[in-house]
Design a protein around this motif. Structure first.
Motif, PDB file in Angstrom:
ATOM      1  N   TRP A 276       6.627   7.447  57.965  1.00  0.00           N
ATOM      2  CA  TRP A 276       5.389   8.221  58.524  1.00  0.00           C
ATOM      3  C   TRP A 276       4.421   8.408  57.110  1.00  0.00           C
ATOM      4  CZ3 TRP A 276       3.675  10.541  62.803  1.00  0.00           C
ATOM      5  CH2 TRP A 276       4.413  10.157  64.106  1.00  0.00           C
ATOM      6  N   ARG A 277       3.290   8.307  57.215  1.00  0.00           N
ATOM      7  CA  ARG A 277       2.346   8.558  55.733  1.00  0.00           C
ATOM      8  C   ARG A 277       1.181   9.496  56.268  1.00  0.00           C
ATOM      9  NH1 ARG A 277       1.138   3.328  52.568  1.00  0.00           N
ATOM     10  NH2 ARG A 277       2.861   4.107  51.365  1.00  0.00           N
ATOM     11  N   GLU A 278       1.081  10.390  55.705  1.00  0.00           N
ATOM     12  CA  GLU A 278       0.058  11.481  55.859  1.00  0.00           C
ATOM     13  C   GLU A 278      -0.176  11.642  57.112  1.00  0.00           C
ATOM     14  OE1 GLU A 278      -3.352   9.328  54.008  1.00  0.00           O
ATOM     15  OE2 GLU A 278      -2.576   9.813  51.990  1.00  0.00           O
ATOM     16  N   GLY A 279       1.107  12.124  58.006  1.00  0.00           N
ATOM     17  CA  GLY A 279       0.868  12.667  59.153  1.00  0.00           C
ATOM     18  C   GLY A 279       0.870  11.770  60.106  1.00  0.00           C
ATOM     19  N   GLN A 280       0.864  10.148  59.673  1.00  0.00           N
ATOM     20  CA  GLN A 280       0.677   9.355  60.819  1.00  0.00           C
ATOM     21  C   GLN A 280       1.668   8.213  60.660  1.00  0.00           C
ATOM     22  OE1 GLN A 280      -1.984   9.116  63.278  1.00  0.00           O
ATOM     23  NE2 GLN A 280      -2.510  11.183  62.300  1.00  0.00           N
ATOM     24  N   SER A 281       2.177   7.653  61.882  1.00  0.00           N
ATOM     25  CA  SER A 281       3.312   6.655  62.145  1.00  0.00           C
ATOM     26  C   SER A 281       2.832   5.330  61.100  1.00  0.00           C
ATOM     27  CB  SER A 281       3.736   6.308  63.051  1.00  0.00           C
ATOM     28  OG  SER A 281       4.703   5.308  63.140  1.00  0.00           O
ATOM     29  N   ALA A 282       3.759   5.185  60.037  1.00  0.00           N
ATOM     30  CA  ALA A 282       3.618   3.935  59.402  1.00  0.00           C
ATOM     31  C   ALA A 282       3.843   2.820  60.264  1.00  0.00           C
ATOM     32  CB  ALA A 282       4.011   3.710  58.027  1.00  0.00           C
ATOM     33  N   PHE A 283       4.651   2.885  61.267  1.00  0.00           N
ATOM     34  CA  PHE A 283       5.071   1.876  62.146  1.00  0.00           C
ATOM     35  C   PHE A 283       4.074   1.521  63.334  1.00  0.00           C
ATOM     36  CE2 PHE A 283       9.879   2.197  61.841  1.00  0.00           C
ATOM     37  CZ  PHE A 283      10.049   1.879  60.463  1.00  0.00           C
ATOM     38  N   GLY A 287      -0.466  -3.795  68.556  1.00  0.00           N
ATOM     39  CA  GLY A 287       0.322  -4.171  69.739  1.00  0.00           C
ATOM     40  C   GLY A 287       1.676  -3.412  69.883  1.00  0.00           C
ATOM     41  N   ALA A 288       2.555  -3.834  70.701  1.00  0.00           N
ATOM     42  CA  ALA A 288       3.884  -3.323  71.101  1.00  0.00           C
ATOM     43  C   ALA A 288       4.867  -3.441  69.807  1.00  0.00           C
ATOM     44  CB  ALA A 288       4.545  -3.921  72.472  1.00  0.00           C
ATOM     45  N   GLU A 289       4.661  -4.519  69.085  1.00  0.00           N
ATOM     46  CA  GLU A 289       5.670  -4.682  68.104  1.00  0.00           C
ATOM     47  C   GLU A 289       5.226  -3.941  66.538  1.00  0.00           C
ATOM     48  OE1 GLU A 289       6.471  -9.036  67.751  1.00  0.00           O
ATOM     49  OE2 GLU A 289       6.867  -8.990  69.971  1.00  0.00           O
ATOM     50  N   GLY A 290       4.071  -3.245  66.721  1.00  0.00           N
ATOM     51  CA  GLY A 290       4.042  -2.539  65.431  1.00  0.00           C
ATOM     52  C   GLY A 290       3.203  -3.115  64.396  1.00  0.00           C
ATOM     53  N   SER A 291       3.081  -2.324  63.385  1.00  0.00           N
ATOM     54  CA  SER A 291       2.424  -2.691  61.929  1.00  0.00           C
ATOM     55  C   SER A 291       3.140  -3.545  61.193  1.00  0.00           C
ATOM     56  CB  SER A 291       1.983  -1.576  61.419  1.00  0.00           C
ATOM     57  OG  SER A 291       3.307  -0.838  60.760  1.00  0.00           O
ATOM     58  N   GLU A 292       2.499  -4.082  60.006  1.00  0.00           N
ATOM     59  CA  GLU A 292       3.373  -4.988  59.077  1.00  0.00           C
ATOM     60  C   GLU A 292       4.336  -4.240  58.532  1.00  0.00           C
ATOM     61  OE1 GLU A 292       0.241  -8.370  57.023  1.00  0.00           O
ATOM     62  OE2 GLU A 292       0.090  -6.069  56.295  1.00  0.00           O
ATOM     63  N   VAL A 293       3.999  -2.900  58.201  1.00  0.00           N
ATOM     64  CA  VAL A 293       5.320  -2.216  57.552  1.00  0.00           C
ATOM     65  C   VAL A 293       6.525  -2.175  58.580  1.00  0.00           C
ATOM     66  CG1 VAL A 293       5.894   0.330  57.007  1.00  0.00           C
ATOM     67  CG2 VAL A 293       3.582  -0.900  56.018  1.00  0.00           C
ATOM     68  N   PHE A 294       6.212  -1.758  59.919  1.00  0.00           N
ATOM     69  CA  PHE A 294       7.119  -1.851  60.745  1.00  0.00           C
ATOM     70  C   PHE A 294       7.806  -3.114  60.654  1.00  0.00           C
ATOM     71  CE2 PHE A 294       8.260  -3.437  64.819  1.00  0.00           C
ATOM     72  CZ  PHE A 294       9.263  -2.668  65.403  1.00  0.00           C
ATOM     73  N   GLY A 295       7.372  -4.460  60.781  1.00  0.00           N
ATOM     74  CA  GLY A 295       8.017  -5.421  60.681  1.00  0.00           C
ATOM     75  C   GLY A 295       8.831  -5.838  59.523  1.00  0.00           C
ATOM     76  N   TRP A 296       8.188  -5.576  58.371  1.00  0.00           N
ATOM     77  CA  TRP A 296       8.992  -5.704  57.163  1.00  0.00           C
ATOM     78  C   TRP A 296      10.141  -4.838  57.101  1.00  0.00           C
ATOM     79  CZ3 TRP A 296       3.806  -4.539  54.212  1.00  0.00           C
ATOM     80  CH2 TRP A 296       2.968  -5.655  53.969  1.00  0.00           C
ATOM     81  N   PHE A 297      10.085  -3.474  57.380  1.00  0.00           N
ATOM     82  CA  PHE A 297      11.311  -2.671  57.454  1.00  0.00           C
ATOM     83  C   PHE A 297      12.387  -3.038  58.458  1.00  0.00           C
ATOM     84  CE2 PHE A 297      13.654   1.051  58.582  1.00  0.00           C
ATOM     85  CZ  PHE A 297      13.902   1.517  57.232  1.00  0.00           C
ATOM     86  N   LEU A 298      11.850  -3.593  59.553  1.00  0.00           N
ATOM     87  CA  LEU A 298      12.870  -4.071  60.542  1.00  0.00           C
ATOM     88  C   LEU A 298      13.638  -5.325  59.954  1.00  0.00           C
ATOM     89  CD1 LEU A 298      14.125  -4.309  63.437  1.00  0.00           C
ATOM     90  CD2 LEU A 298      12.147  -5.471  64.142  1.00  0.00           C
ATOM     91  N   ALA A 299      12.807  -6.103  59.514  1.00  0.00           N
ATOM     92  CA  ALA A 299      13.324  -7.451  58.781  1.00  0.00           C
ATOM     93  C   ALA A 299      14.315  -7.049  57.754  1.00  0.00           C
ATOM     94  CB  ALA A 299      12.248  -8.254  58.237  1.00  0.00           C
ATOM     95  N   GLY A 300      14.159  -6.234  56.953  1.00  0.00           N
ATOM     96  CA  GLY A 300      15.226  -5.898  55.824  1.00  0.00           C
ATOM     97  C   GLY A 300      16.468  -4.966  56.410  1.00  0.00           C
ATOM     98  N   GLN A 350       2.503   6.131  67.979  1.00  0.00           N
ATOM     99  CA  GLN A 350       2.726   7.117  67.046  1.00  0.00           C
ATOM    100  C   GLN A 350       4.371   7.399  67.557  1.00  0.00           C
ATOM    101  OE1 GLN A 350       1.084   8.794  64.421  1.00  0.00           O
ATOM    102  NE2 GLN A 350      -0.046   6.768  65.040  1.00  0.00           N
ATOM    103  N   SER A 351       4.923   6.803  68.450  1.00  0.00           N
ATOM    104  CA  SER A 351       6.146   7.141  68.963  1.00  0.00           C
ATOM    105  C   SER A 351       7.002   5.764  68.610  1.00  0.00           C
ATOM    106  CB  SER A 351       6.260   7.578  70.488  1.00  0.00           C
ATOM    107  OG  SER A 351       6.206   6.372  71.101  1.00  0.00           O
ATOM    108  N   LEU A 352       6.575   4.744  68.067  1.00  0.00           N
ATOM    109  CA  LEU A 352       7.264   3.582  67.958  1.00  0.00           C
ATOM    110  C   LEU A 352       8.293   3.708  66.825  1.00  0.00           C
ATOM    111  CD1 LEU A 352       7.341   0.482  68.534  1.00  0.00           C
ATOM    112  CD2 LEU A 352       5.902   0.024  66.363  1.00  0.00           C
ATOM    113  N   ARG A 353       9.376   3.295  67.210  1.00  0.00           N
ATOM    114  CA  ARG A 353      10.578   3.458  66.062  1.00  0.00           C
ATOM    115  C   ARG A 353      11.852   2.451  66.535  1.00  0.00           C
ATOM    116  NH1 ARG A 353      10.553   6.942  70.626  1.00  0.00           N
ATOM    117  NH2 ARG A 353      12.649   7.110  71.771  1.00  0.00           N
ATOM    118  N   ILE A 354      12.566   2.218  65.653  1.00  0.00           N
ATOM    119  CA  ILE A 354      13.644   1.343  65.844  1.00  0.00           C
ATOM    120  C   ILE A 354      14.865   2.248  65.949  1.00  0.00           C
ATOM    121  CG2 ILE A 354      14.997  -0.438  64.320  1.00  0.00           C
ATOM    122  CD1 ILE A 354      12.702  -0.646  62.498  1.00  0.00           C
ATOM    123  N   GLU A 355      15.522   1.735  66.850  1.00  0.00           N
ATOM    124  CA  GLU A 355      16.931   2.237  67.348  1.00  0.00           C
ATOM    125  C   GLU A 355      17.984   1.079  67.019  1.00  0.00           C
ATOM    126  OE1 GLU A 355      18.938   4.195  71.366  1.00  0.00           O
ATOM    127  OE2 GLU A 355      18.351   2.033  71.393  1.00  0.00           O
TER     128      GLU A 355
END
Length: 459
Positions: A276-283, A287-300, A350-355
């Motif tokens: 999260w950044r400034e009260g908003q999800s960075a993920f 689309g359903a697969e999220g932001s660039e940050v989401f993809g980078w984090f998932l890849a790592g 805002q509820s997108l997350r990695i399990e």
């Protein structure tokens, strides 16, 4: 998982409130605890007045051998951190007063978690809580707050812990006698225990979401409310401790082994995580697969999973959970809402997350979240791209990389990983490589019931 302002959980205490409760005779004992490498809570019980007068400001001491022991509390040679040659001195237990809470399942007791420090040297770098705090610091440097949750599964038995030990942990009576996943009738039969756990957690500063039956005989799950990642790890070890101690009080037993028995479902500790950044999800993305940050984090996270496997699966037993078709993941792939994947992406916006479904119930949450953050942040820094989302039965996808088969294999990858050395430091890598290798060697030397039954007469 979405960020909302929530009131301070019931049961958390300020020093002022603790002093009032001590004066009123409501609390007379304070437990000062810290997690060891296995994720067990160790520590001391203090007279509450003495805690207020001395320990709350000055902390206390513990023997440094406690970060070099095996499961039986025997000191293991070969560590640089502490040894017979170094005299097994002390480290300092420094109470984190933000964790001070009523421990309502214990009579007239409060509990506080502690950080470990060396005098004039700051945090003990090899302590599990220190490792996670360092990754939280690095996340903050990149501008991210980390929200997390862990789902903890367990088996409940009507046999007491003492009776179970006397029976060699054989012939235990499970609390249920058929598969009870989401089954309310079976769940009601153990509600005396489960309800007590939910209520005590709630009154001890650990908000509970729900409890439910799981797939094994007598297997259940209790989910607590998500939180910032360090607080979530604290909640995890506390509710595990609470569950064991309530079971002991009721003449029951509970196990968090990753794989209790052949033919039974394993017990997991699925990790949910978002930035999260400034009260908003960075993920969150369009689309359903999220932001660039989401993809980078998932890849790592995926890229470094094999190197960090001992932090997700720390025992010999952990690896017996990874069976195809068993609800436990065996392949390193990600998918949208697919329970056969090691990494399952759930939620939207805002509820997108990695399990991450790789860790078992035997994991140390501080280490597991440390591995997750170190891996994901590396993905962000390097802007790694994840593989395509897998669709279908991942158990059948033999071409995908598999999790290691044994703790021995996982130890070797961890010990030789340049990435682990880079993000944790050579001292920490060496320390934990020795810890996991010692666990593996203890298993290799042991003669099992399986071997006697198979070979005693017929070989």
């Amino acid at each position: 998982m979405s960020q909302q302002s929530t009131p301070k959980p019931r049961g958390l205490l300020s020093l002022e409130t603790l002093a009032q409760q001590v004066q009123a005779g409501v609390i007379d004992t304070v437990v000062a605890a810290f997690p060891d490498h296995y994720g067990r809570l160790l520590g001391k019980r203090f007279d509450a007045e003495y805690f207020l007068q001395e320990v709350s400001d000055h902390g206390t001491h513990g023997c440094d051998y406690l970060l070099t022991t095996d499961m039986e509390m025997n000191p293991v040679p070969g560590y640089r951190f502490a040894s017979w040659e170094l005299g097994y001195g002390d480290f300092h237990l420094v109470p984190d007063l933000s964790t001070l809470r009523q421990a309502s399942w214990l009579e007239k007791s409060a509990l506080v978690l502690c950080d470990l420090e060396r005098e004039h040297q700051g945090l003990v770098t090899v302590a599990p809580r220190s490792l996670l705090k360092e990754q939280v610091r690095r996340s903050a440097e990149l501008g991210y707050q980390v929200l997390a949750a862990s789902e903890l599964e367990y088996y409940l038995f009507t046999t007491s812990f003492r009776e179970a030990q006397a029976q060699g942990y054989r012939g235990l009576a499970p609390a249920g006698w058929y598969i009870e996943d989401y089954h309310l009738l079976q769940g009601s039969r153990v509600e005396e225990y489960t309800g007590a756990v939910r209520r005590h957690l709630k009154h001890s500063g650990i908000p509970v979401e729900n409890s439910k039956g799981e797939w094994g005989l007598g297997q259940h799950e209790i989910n607590v409310r998500y939180a910032e990642v360090l607080e979530m790890a604290d909640r995890h070890v506390l509710y595990k401790q609470c569950m064991k101690e309530i079971a002991d009080q009721m003449g029951l037993s509970v196990t968090f082994m990753a794989k209790f028995a052949n033919g039974q479902a394993g017990s997991s500790s699925h990790l949910h995580l978002s930035l999260w950044r400034e009260g908003q999800s960075a993920f969150a993305g369009t689309g359903a697969e999220g932001s660039e940050v989401f993809g980078w984090f998932l890849a790592g996270w995926i890229a470094h999973a094999e190197e960090f496997m001992p932090f997700y699966a720390p025992t010999v037993n952990s690896y017996k959970r990874y069976e195809d078709g068993s609800w436990a993941p065996t392949r390193l792939a990600w998918s949208l809402d697919n329970r056969t994947a090691g990494f399952r992406v759930v939620g939207r916006g805002q509820s997108l997350r990695i399990e991450c479904r790789i860790p078992g119930a035997d994991c140390n949450p501080y280490l597991a979240f440390t591995a997750a953050l170190a891996s994901g942040l590396d993905g962000i820094r390097r802007k790694l791209e994840p593989p395509p989302a897998f669709r279908g039965d991942i158990y059948a996808a033999q071409h995908l990389p598999r999790v290691p088969y044994t703790l021995g294999e996982a130890c070797e990858r961890f010990a030789q990983s340049p990435f682990v050395r880079e993000v944790l430091g050579s001292e920490v890598q060496e320390h934990y490589a020795h810890f996991f290798h010692s666990e593996w060697q203890a298993y290799i030397r042991a003669v099992s019931d399986w071997e006697r039954q198979r070979y005693f007469e017929r070989i």
